[in-house]
Write a protein that holds these residues in place. Structure first.
Motif, PDB file in Angstrom:
ATOM      1  N   LEU A 108       0.794  -1.209  -0.133  1.00 42.03           N
ATOM      2  CA  LEU A 108       0.205   0.169  -0.122  1.00 42.03           C
ATOM      3  C   LEU A 108       0.817   1.264   0.040  1.00 42.03           C
ATOM      4  N   ASP A 109       1.270   1.192  -0.903  1.00 43.36           N
ATOM      5  CA  ASP A 109       2.841   2.684  -1.473  1.00 43.36           C
ATOM      6  C   ASP A 109       1.734   3.590  -2.641  1.00 43.36           C
ATOM      7  N   ALA A 110       2.577   3.875  -2.191  1.00 42.33           N
ATOM      8  CA  ALA A 110       2.426   5.580  -3.365  1.00 42.33           C
ATOM      9  C   ALA A 110       2.584   4.893  -4.807  1.00 42.33           C
ATOM     10  N   GLU A 111       3.354   3.762  -4.997  1.00 42.46           N
ATOM     11  CA  GLU A 111       3.213   3.313  -6.761  1.00 42.46           C
ATOM     12  C   GLU A 111       2.458   2.371  -6.965  1.00 42.46           C
ATOM     13  N   SER A 112       1.348   2.138  -6.052  1.00 46.48           N
ATOM     14  CA  SER A 112       0.304   1.113  -6.013  1.00 46.48           C
ATOM     15  C   SER A 112      -0.993   1.473  -6.619  1.00 46.48           C
ATOM     16  N   ASN A 113      -1.889   1.086  -7.168  1.00 45.54           N
ATOM     17  CA  ASN A 113      -2.503   1.741  -6.946  1.00 45.54           C
ATOM     18  C   ASN A 113      -4.274   1.162  -5.935  1.00 45.54           C
ATOM     19  N   TRP A 114      -3.943   0.509  -5.407  1.00 44.20           N
ATOM     20  CA  TRP A 114      -4.895   0.263  -4.298  1.00 44.20           C
ATOM     21  C   TRP A 114      -5.756   0.535  -3.869  1.00 44.20           C
ATOM     22  N   ALA A 115      -6.608   0.211  -3.859  1.00 46.08           N
ATOM     23  CA  ALA A 115      -8.810   1.202  -3.412  1.00 46.08           C
ATOM     24  C   ALA A 115      -7.610   0.820  -1.519  1.00 46.08           C
ATOM     25  N   ALA A 116      -8.321   1.825  -0.645  1.00 46.38           N
ATOM     26  CA  ALA A 116      -7.692   2.525   0.359  1.00 46.38           C
ATOM     27  C   ALA A 116      -8.659   0.935   1.109  1.00 46.38           C
TER      28      ALA A 116
ATOM     29  N   HIS B 198      -7.114   4.766 -11.678  1.00 45.30           N
ATOM     30  CA  HIS B 198      -5.943   6.201 -11.236  1.00 45.30           C
ATOM     31  C   HIS B 198      -5.340   5.459 -10.567  1.00 45.30           C
ATOM     32  N   GLY B 199      -4.039   6.965  -9.933  1.00 40.61           N
ATOM     33  CA  GLY B 199      -3.082   6.873  -9.035  1.00 40.61           C
ATOM     34  C   GLY B 199      -1.589   6.673  -9.401  1.00 40.61           C
ATOM     35  N   SER B 200      -1.020   5.863  -9.913  1.00 46.71           N
ATOM     36  CA  SER B 200       0.203   5.906  -9.876  1.00 46.71           C
ATOM     37  C   SER B 200       0.486   6.010 -11.568  1.00 46.71           C
ATOM     38  N   ILE B 201       1.391   5.946 -11.446  1.00 48.71           N
ATOM     39  CA  ILE B 201       2.181   6.688 -13.231  1.00 48.71           C
ATOM     40  C   ILE B 201       2.639   5.466 -13.590  1.00 48.71           C
ATOM     41  N   PHE B 202       2.632   4.952 -12.670  1.00 47.48           N
ATOM     42  CA  PHE B 202       3.468   2.907 -12.679  1.00 47.48           C
ATOM     43  C   PHE B 202       2.059   1.617 -13.366  1.00 47.48           C
ATOM     44  N   GLN B 203       0.610   2.909 -12.828  1.00 49.05           N
ATOM     45  CA  GLN B 203      -0.250   1.226 -12.741  1.00 49.05           C
ATOM     46  C   GLN B 203      -0.103   0.167 -12.632  1.00 49.05           C
ATOM     47  N   LYS B 204       0.355   0.334 -11.386  1.00 43.40           N
ATOM     48  CA  LYS B 204       0.589  -1.919 -11.123  1.00 43.40           C
ATOM     49  C   LYS B 204      -0.636  -1.922  -9.121  1.00 43.40           C
ATOM     50  N   GLY B 205      -0.620  -2.563  -9.724  1.00 42.29           N
ATOM     51  CA  GLY B 205      -0.835  -3.317  -7.701  1.00 42.29           C
ATOM     52  C   GLY B 205       0.247  -3.745  -7.209  1.00 42.29           C
ATOM     53  N   GLY B 206       0.431  -3.549  -6.308  1.00 41.47           N
ATOM     54  CA  GLY B 206       2.021  -4.113  -5.656  1.00 41.47           C
ATOM     55  C   GLY B 206       1.331  -5.804  -4.675  1.00 41.47           C
ATOM     56  N   PHE B 207       2.577  -6.512  -4.390  1.00 46.16           N
ATOM     57  CA  PHE B 207       2.377  -6.975  -3.333  1.00 46.16           C
ATOM     58  C   PHE B 207       3.381  -7.366  -2.698  1.00 46.16           C
ATOM     59  N   GLU B 208       4.128  -7.779  -1.662  1.00 46.62           N
ATOM     60  CA  GLU B 208       5.071  -7.966  -0.728  1.00 46.62           C
ATOM     61  C   GLU B 208       5.314  -9.528  -0.463  1.00 46.62           C
ATOM     62  N   PHE B 209       5.905 -10.186  -0.545  1.00 35.33           N
ATOM     63  CA  PHE B 209       6.180 -11.195   0.499  1.00 35.33           C
ATOM     64  C   PHE B 209       7.350 -11.914   0.787  1.00 35.33           C
ATOM     65  N   SER B 210       6.826 -12.635   2.022  1.00 32.82           N
ATOM     66  CA  SER B 210       8.542 -11.809   3.475  1.00 32.82           C
ATOM     67  C   SER B 210       8.322 -13.938   3.869  1.00 32.82           C
ATOM     68  N   ILE B 211       8.998 -14.508   2.759  1.00 30.73           N
ATOM     69  CA  ILE B 211       9.208 -15.856   3.016  1.00 30.73           C
ATOM     70  C   ILE B 211      10.253 -16.230   2.747  1.00 30.73           C
ATOM     71  N   PRO B 212      11.064 -17.765   3.605  1.00 36.18           N
ATOM     72  CA  PRO B 212      11.980 -17.804   3.935  1.00 36.18           C
ATOM     73  C   PRO B 212      11.950 -18.698   2.680  1.00 36.18           C
ATOM     74  N   THR B 213      13.221 -18.659   1.987  1.00 37.37           N
ATOM     75  CA  THR B 213      13.082 -19.637   0.660  1.00 37.37           C
ATOM     76  C   THR B 213      12.668 -19.523  -0.751  1.00 37.37           C
ATOM     77  N   PHE B 214      11.074 -18.407  -0.311  1.00 38.88           N
ATOM     78  CA  PHE B 214      10.635 -18.008  -1.585  1.00 38.88           C
ATOM     79  C   PHE B 214      11.360 -18.072  -3.078  1.00 38.88           C
ATOM     80  N   ILE B 215      12.326 -16.859  -3.009  1.00 36.88           N
ATOM     81  CA  ILE B 215      13.125 -16.672  -3.873  1.00 36.88           C
ATOM     82  C   ILE B 215      14.017 -17.312  -4.845  1.00 36.88           C
ATOM     83  N   ASP B 216      14.063 -18.353  -3.838  1.00 38.19           N
ATOM     84  CA  ASP B 216      14.849 -19.700  -4.170  1.00 38.19           C
ATOM     85  C   ASP B 216      13.978 -20.631  -5.348  1.00 38.19           C
TER      86      ASP B 216
END
Length: 604
Positions: free
Chosen positions: A319-327, A343-361
């Motif tokens: 939920l940052d300024a670069e995402s277009n998620w509703a509040a 509308h909202g960010s010029i980047f036209q996206k919705g962001g997610f954050e993963f905090s999981i060990p070994t996820f990126i592996d």
């Protein structure tokens, strides 16, 4: 080499040594430095460039700082020699000019001018005539016999530019001087360069960060990055690709900044992802997202659910300024969802954050599947992208909704990005308001793309406001370009647009008579936030400028045919007088050059 070729380079490479200490540098100069690890590292500024420039071409070289642009010019002008590869210049070396060569701060402006000309082999009567022309063009008669060290920066640059362009060389090489002096002198400099290049007498090689002004002079543009040619072609096409690249770099910078902030907050290194239109397009409609599951290995690696967003399995919305998620969360057909707004960010996206060990592996092994639950009324193809926190590498999969507005479960495999650059967008912006249709009409109100000089030109803009809080007088500009150069504009900042009053509407623009000169005109439409032009045109690249609401870059084309009945304004950039109407509102503007000749607001 053919007489038609002026510059021909093959596999051109220039590598610099970066020494660990001044002692190592001295030993290397003397040939006494042992090639042990740690004495120096190597930096390749130009890496295998192939380049062919023909006589009379005007070529701009663009790119970020450190991309290798200036090094390439030094190779062309023989200031430095290549490490490997070859470059052949068809012409005398003294004809290759470099701004400011030979100027000494303790010499007067006159002495420096004579010294510069002597460096080019010009002396006697010819030098005296050239110095007189330099003084006249630089407009520093009162200070020409004062030491250059007493000059302001602008005066020094004017003198250097005047001296460097006093003769017509085979090749004119200019590095970062498009902003010479004030606006008046900058325009004068442009005219000087255009005159020098007229009639294919002089080949222009120009390096500049000001890509829009560079396009006014050059029909061909070369984009250099990390010492390599990224794109070589028509200036308009290269600018589109470069703008998109700058926008992606800005997005990557903000992603790295957020990653650092999350790393400091959480014990597990976060992995960032997003849902966005494919090919970096704008969102066509809102998307209701009910959940996202990432599967890999023997089960679920990460999960986010709109019904219990705080209890997700290692995943949450960004939920940052670069995402277009509703509040807030809403309910659609009995299921909870979070709305991804158009509308909202010029980047036209919705962001997610993963905090999981070994996820990126698991992601790196390309053993991951994404499953998303969504509902939308658009069949626009979407991407689910995951970014490696180590090197920023992108892994993505793609889904296409059916546009029914009903809940769907869509699935895709997440694979390493192919590295193929996406198609450069011609439409971008924050999206609070979007122009959904542009129609060009003749005096009878019929759709038309061919007009005679002096004919009335009517333009109909159909718009839709997506942001319920939108209530302002935006700056709307329609720019016309001929051969890549802006010839004239229509503009207004006098129409009050409000979601509450009128979420959709049609703006009628009329320019009568239309004073464009004959030829094919490419048209750019832009909508800026109210006040964005208060202190002049924005300097930031439009593709990543938060003040841009909607921008259609070189998206339309009309043709103007000759007429003997109406005078035209040819060879100059002008603001065309025009009338803008929206229901009960009417705004008339007229501006020629820098002088306002009319600006009144009245009811229709």
């Amino acid at each position: 080499m053919s007489d038609d070729l002026v510059i021909h380079a093959q596999a051109l490479r220039k590598t610099y040594r970066l020494y660990a200490s001044p002692r190592c540098r001295l030993l290397d100069v003397l040939g006494l430095l042992r090639h042990n690890r740690g004495h120096y590292t190597e930096h390749t500024a130009v890496n295998g460039i192939d380049l062919t420039i023909r006589r009379g071409e005007r070529v701009a070289i663009i790119g970020r700082n450190g991309a290798g642009k200036s090094t390439l010019l030094k190779l062309v002008t023989k200031v430095i020699e290549p490490t490997s590869g070859s470059i052949v210049i068809n012409g005398e070396t003294q004809a290759l000019l470099q701004i400011g060569t030979g100027f000494h701060p303790d010499f007067t402006g006159r002495q420096n001018s004579y010294s510069y000309l002597a460096h080019l082999g010009i002396s006697g009567v010819r030098a005296a005539e050239a110095v007189a022309e330099i003084i006249s063009f630089a407009e520093i008669e009162e200070y020409i016999d004062q030491p250059v060290k007493t000059y302001s920066t602008g005066m020094s640059m004017r003198l250097m530019f005047a001296a460097s362009t006093v003769i017509n060389p085979d090749v004119l090489v200019i590095d970062e001087v498009l902003g010479v002096g004030d606006a008046y002198f900058a325009h004068k400099s442009f005219s000087r360069i255009e005159d020098m290049c007229a009639g294919d007498r002089t080949t222009l090689l120009l390096v500049s960060h000001d890509i829009y002004n560079a396009a006014k002079l050059c029909q061909r543009m070369i984009w250099v990055d990390r010492g390599c040619v990224q794109m070589d072609g028509d200036s308009i096409a290269v600018i589109r690709a470069y703008e998109e690249s700058i926008r992606e770099q800005e997005e990557s910078r903000l992603r790295s900044k957020r990653h650092l902030a999350l790393t400091r907050r959480d014990e597990v290194e976060p992995v960032l992802a997003h849902l966005a239109p494919r090919l970096r397009a704008s969102l066509a409609e809102d998307i209701l997202v009910g959940g996202l599951d990432i599967f890999g290995g023997d089960g679920t690696l990460g999960r986010w659910d709109a019904g219990s967003p705080d209890e997700g399995q290692g995943c949450r919305l960004a939920l940052d300024a670069e995402s277009n998620w509703a509040a807030s969360t809403e309910v659609h057909n009995g299921r909870p969802a979070v709305r991804l707004l158009t509308h909202g960010s010029i980047f036209q996206k919705g962001g997610f954050e993963f905090s999981i060990p070994t996820f990126i592996d698991h992601v790196r092994c390309e053993a991951v599947t994404a499953q998303i639950r969504l509902a939308t009324k658009t069949a626009q193809e979407l991407e689910i992208a995951i970014f490696d926190p180590t090197d920023g590498r992108r892994y993505a999969g793609f889904v296409t909704p059916d546009g029914s507005g009903q809940w769907q479960i869509l699935e895709c495999s997440i694979r390493a990005d192919s590295g193929v650059a996406p198609t450069a967008r011609s439409v971008f912006g924050g999206g609070a308001l979007r122009v959904t249709d542009v129609a060009f009409l003749n005096g009878d109100g019929m759709a038309c793309h061919v007009f005679a000089v002096g004919d009335p030109l009517r333009i109909r803009l159909t718009y839709r406001i997506y942001d319920p809080t939108f209530d302002q007088r935006p700056m709307i500009i329609i720019g016309f370009l001929k051969d890549g150069v802006v010839t004239h504009r229509l503009w207004t900042d006098g129409l009050h647009l409000s979601y509450r009053m009128r979420p959709t509407g049609i703006i009628e623009i009329e320019a009568a008579p239309h004073l464009a000169s004959p030829g094919n005109l490419v048209v750019t439409l832009s909508v800026f936030q109210e006040g964005a032009w208060k202190n002049g045109p924005p300097q930031q690249i439009f593709a990543c400028n938060a003040d841009v609401i909607d921008f259609h870059a070189k998206a339309y084309e009309i043709r103007i045919t000759p007429s003997h009945d109406t005078p035209i304004l040819a060879g100059t950039v002008f603001q065309q007088a025009s009338t803008w109407r929206l229901e009960d509102q009417c705004h008339t503007t007229g501006l020629i050059g820098e002088a306002v000749i009319g600006d009144k607001r009245e009811p229709a």
